[in-house]
Write an enzyme that holds these catalytic residues in place. Sequence first.
Site: not given
Ligand code: DGL
Length: 273
Positions: A42-43, A73-74, A152, A185-186
């Site tokens: 998503y980022g 998810c941020n 990842e 979150t990672h």
């Molecule tokens: N889960 C996303 C976040 O916490 C990181 C992974 C993504 O880019 O989808 O921003």
Amino acid sequence: MDGRAVGVFDSGVGGLTVLHECLVTLPHEDFVYLGDHARLPYGPRPLAQVRGFAREIGSFLEAQDVKLIVVACNSATSAAMPQLQSELSVPVIGVIAPEARAAVQATRNRRVGLLATQATVDAGRYGDLVHALDAGVELHSVACPRLVPLIESDDPYGDATEEAVREYAAPLKDAGVDTVILGCTHYPLIRPLFQRVFGRDVTLVFSAEETAREVSDTLARKRIENDAARTGVYRFLTTGDPAAFREMGRRFLQLPIADVEHVAVSRLEGAAA
Ligand code: DGL
């Protein structure tokens, strides 16, 4: 007492770091976790698109009869939080407000750094929340597009990750921050790398524990907790490959992962229609 599960979602497996804390804090609750692997990451995506994905998943989980939704998810929290809260009938908890609060409490020199995805930095929500608590805090934000793919990868603790962390940390060190929000979150997975690069005097903030506490308080205040004497169960859904989810997910959850069910993206799109 309320026997319904708590819904948790993320773009992939990163949100399992948040689920981990929820499972430890609330061992008597049931959880259903959805990872939107088919559309990860998503980022780097535009905020409007991330908002659309989050609204679909929120509606889908609500239709699964969950009693509360955690946006683990941020990027999704940054893009969609007010919309999710106003559109859904169940309480929605994100990961950004707890981190903003913890950072404002932790900083001594009122210079705070943020490391996050491009979407999270672009949304500017950390700045809004930090300044609502203390308008005098300087927030220095750095987008870290290389970190999620590296974490990842097969070699999350390798030289390339350390090099990227040093590069992203440099402007924050130059700005003299004493507190850094790990706003993705990672990132908790490579926390020792960050701590070594920033040094012991810099406080690292990430939200999994704070978010789990907020989930616990919300369930209690709204009187929708499950029976404290029982042992909860948790299950997983992914829009991607269930076997890959199970393999990668173990590293993030650090707890057993049994069945993972595939959900087609079209079902999510249908839920929001
Ligand atoms: N889960 C996303 C976040 O916490 C990181 C992974 C993504 O880019 O989808 O921003």
